[in-house]
Structure formats: structure tokens, C-alpha cells
Design a protein around this motif. Sequence first.
Motif, short mmCIF file in Angstrom:
data_model
loop_
_atom_site.label_atom_id
_atom_site.label_comp_id
_atom_site.label_asym_id
_atom_site.label_seq_id
_atom_site.Cartn_x
_atom_site.Cartn_y
_atom_site.Cartn_z
N GLY A 197 -4.57 -28.02 17.44
CA GLY A 197 -4.75 -27.70 18.85
C GLY A 197 -4.67 -28.92 19.75
O GLY A 197 -4.68 -30.07 19.30
N ARG A 198 -4.57 -28.64 21.06
CA ARG A 198 -4.50 -29.68 22.10
C ARG A 198 -3.35 -30.66 21.85
O ARG A 198 -3.48 -31.87 21.99
CB ARG A 198 -5.84 -30.39 22.22
N PHE A 199 -2.21 -30.10 21.48
CA PHE A 199 -1.01 -30.88 21.18
C PHE A 199 -0.17 -31.00 22.45
O PHE A 199 0.06 -30.00 23.14
CB PHE A 199 -0.22 -30.19 20.08
N PHE A 200 0.31 -32.21 22.75
CA PHE A 200 1.07 -32.42 23.98
C PHE A 200 2.32 -33.23 23.69
O PHE A 200 2.25 -34.33 23.13
CB PHE A 200 0.19 -33.16 25.00
N MET A 201 3.47 -32.67 24.06
CA MET A 201 4.74 -33.39 24.01
C MET A 201 5.12 -33.72 25.45
O MET A 201 5.54 -32.83 26.20
CB MET A 201 5.82 -32.54 23.35
N ASP A 202 4.99 -34.97 25.83
CA ASP A 202 5.30 -35.38 27.20
C ASP A 202 6.82 -35.51 27.34
O ASP A 202 7.45 -36.24 26.58
CB ASP A 202 4.62 -36.70 27.52
N HIS A 203 7.40 -34.81 28.27
CA HIS A 203 8.86 -34.69 28.44
C HIS A 203 9.43 -33.87 27.29
O HIS A 203 9.95 -32.78 27.51
CB HIS A 203 9.54 -36.04 28.59
N GLY A 204 9.38 -34.38 26.08
CA GLY A 204 9.67 -33.56 24.91
C GLY A 204 11.10 -33.57 24.43
O GLY A 204 11.34 -33.38 23.23
N ILE A 214 2.44 -32.34 9.05
CA ILE A 214 1.09 -31.87 9.36
C ILE A 214 0.56 -32.71 10.51
O ILE A 214 0.49 -33.94 10.40
CB ILE A 214 0.16 -31.97 8.14
N ILE A 215 0.20 -32.07 11.60
CA ILE A 215 -0.25 -32.76 12.81
C ILE A 215 -1.66 -32.30 13.14
O ILE A 215 -1.94 -31.09 13.17
CB ILE A 215 0.70 -32.48 13.99
N GLY A 216 -2.54 -33.25 13.37
CA GLY A 216 -3.94 -32.93 13.63
C GLY A 216 -4.21 -32.54 15.07
O GLY A 216 -3.31 -32.10 15.81
N GLU A 217 -5.45 -32.72 15.49
CA GLU A 217 -5.89 -32.33 16.83
C GLU A 217 -5.65 -33.46 17.84
O GLU A 217 -5.71 -34.64 17.50
CB GLU A 217 -7.39 -32.01 16.82
N ARG A 218 -5.37 -33.06 19.06
CA ARG A 218 -5.27 -33.98 20.21
C ARG A 218 -4.20 -35.05 20.00
O ARG A 218 -4.37 -36.19 20.42
CB ARG A 218 -6.63 -34.64 20.50
N VAL A 219 -3.11 -34.69 19.39
CA VAL A 219 -2.00 -35.62 19.18
C VAL A 219 -1.05 -35.54 20.37
O VAL A 219 -0.81 -34.47 20.93
CB VAL A 219 -1.25 -35.28 17.87
#
Length: 311
Positions: A197-204, A214-219
Motif C-alpha cells: 500500500g501507499r505506493f507512488f509512481m511520480d510521473h511514471g 515484491i514491493i513493500g509499503e510506502r515505496v
Amino acid sequence: MAVFDVAEIVDALRAVRHQWREAQKRSLDPGGRDLPAREALGEIVDTLKGVLFPMRLGPPDLRQETEDFYVGHALNAALHALWAQARLELQFKARHGRVDATEIDARADEAVRAFAGRLPAIRQLLDSDVLAAFHGDPAAGSVDEVLLCYPGVLALIHHRLAHELYKLGLPLLARIISEHAHAATGIDIHPGAQIGGRFFMDHGTGVVIGETAIIGERVRLYQAVTLGAKRFPRDADGHLEKGHPRHPIVEDDVVIYAGATILGRVTLGRGAVIGGNVWLTESVPPGAHITQATSRHEARPAGAPESPGSV
């Protein structure tokens, strides 16, 4: 007016199709199409986006007093359509064995029911993603702007839906849904990837996340980041072996800046910061800062003086 020899081309195309089907040991189902349809899945996902966010991604004339009615009607239609596509995938998988239509129907029913039951949890995850984007981008004017405009959020909506279908044994449906987002945003997330959760891709744009990542929280990732595989093992016949863990593990609170490439089953420790355009094939300890100015063996712990060119 020009005259084209269409009949000759039709005959030649038929011959090529038959050659392919014989080589692949396939036969055409006289009853019609035997694979899920991209167009149908696009419509299903568009409907599900409205179900998840009715007052933002639903019909433009929707009012709050009719919100539940719309959600119920749209959800029912989407699930029936999804069941039909799930049945096509399951039937196609069973084409070389003994096909039991009753069993396939039951499996499709079970999968779609389980998927529907996950929708509230998917909405909660997406709410956390929207908030992460709003709090992580000073240019974001509101959470509504994030939901309506940010390509990273659109890609995550598709991914959260596709990942559930992937886990439920419908990888082809999941991949088609992911590819719709890839085409629209330039963000390529395999539906098998596990993202907290709380995953953010800026521009992306240009982000690539592989199947076993595997991606954790707040990445937080920036544009053109790759979480890819370093090498592809082959079997005795020279064919690629599938299913092995081959993509990075990104722990909680990691930031990866634009253009970074992380390859292989390496671990980025909690709170690590990976600078722009870094090429990384080794694990990184928690709290480390890796930049172009640091060598592979010189991970700078958090709080240490920055070297020239570091983030």
C-alpha cells in the motif's frame, strides 16, 4: 478504379493460418472465438473503475442518492461479463485435455466470486495509493486531481484488479488488463508483481516492474525505473525456465529516482535511497544511499555526508 485480387490473398492467408495451427497442434473451434477479448476486458475494467470510484470515475450524471443503485447494477453487469471471459481462458487452458464444461463453469464462478469479494480491499489499497501521491507531490492540488489525472494511479487501478485475477489462476485476463494500462500510460507492471500500500509512481512513464518483484509499503518510484531480471536460466533443451524469482525485493520506505535500473533477485533494504540513473545488481542494506558517485561496494548509510552528485 483499381481492382485487387482479394480472393488470392484470402487463400494465401488461410494457408498461413492452417500452417500455424497445425504446427501449434491447434484446431479452430467452429463455435467461435476461443480466447478472451481485449475489447471486452477493456469495457469490464472501465465499468469496475466506476464501481470502485462511482462519483469520480462513474457516469458524469451520477448523483449520490443513486450511487448504490448504480454500483449494484454496474457491478452485476461487469461480473457476468468477467465470468464469460474467465470461462474462455479456462476452457482454452483445458483444450488439450478432457474438457468438462460443468467443471469449467464452476471454476469460473468460484474465481469471479472471489474476485468480487476482494473489491472493497482493492478500493482501500487504492485510497492509500491516492493519498501517497497527493502527499508526495507538491504539484498535486487535491486527491481528486490525483485520481482523475495521474497516470501512475490509473496504472495501479489496473494492476490491483489484474493482480487479484492473476492470483486466482486467470493470468491471461490479468495480463490483458495490465497491457491496457501499459498502452495508455507507458507504465509496464506485470500482474504477478506484489505491491504494498501507499505506493507512488511520480510521473511514471517508462516504469517497468517484473513478474516476481515484491514491493513493500510506502515505496516511491520516479519515471523510467526498471525492476527487472538479470539473467534467464534455461533448461536442458535451451528453453527459458519460467516461474523462478528473478526480480528485486524492495522493502518499505524505499525511494528510487528516475532512470535507475535494478536487476535480479536483490533486496533494497528498508529506507534505502537509489539515485537517478544508477545501475544496480547487488543488494543494498537498510538506510543506504546509492548514487552514480558511489561504487557497488560503497553504500552510504543514512546520515553520512553525501558525495558529489548524490541525491
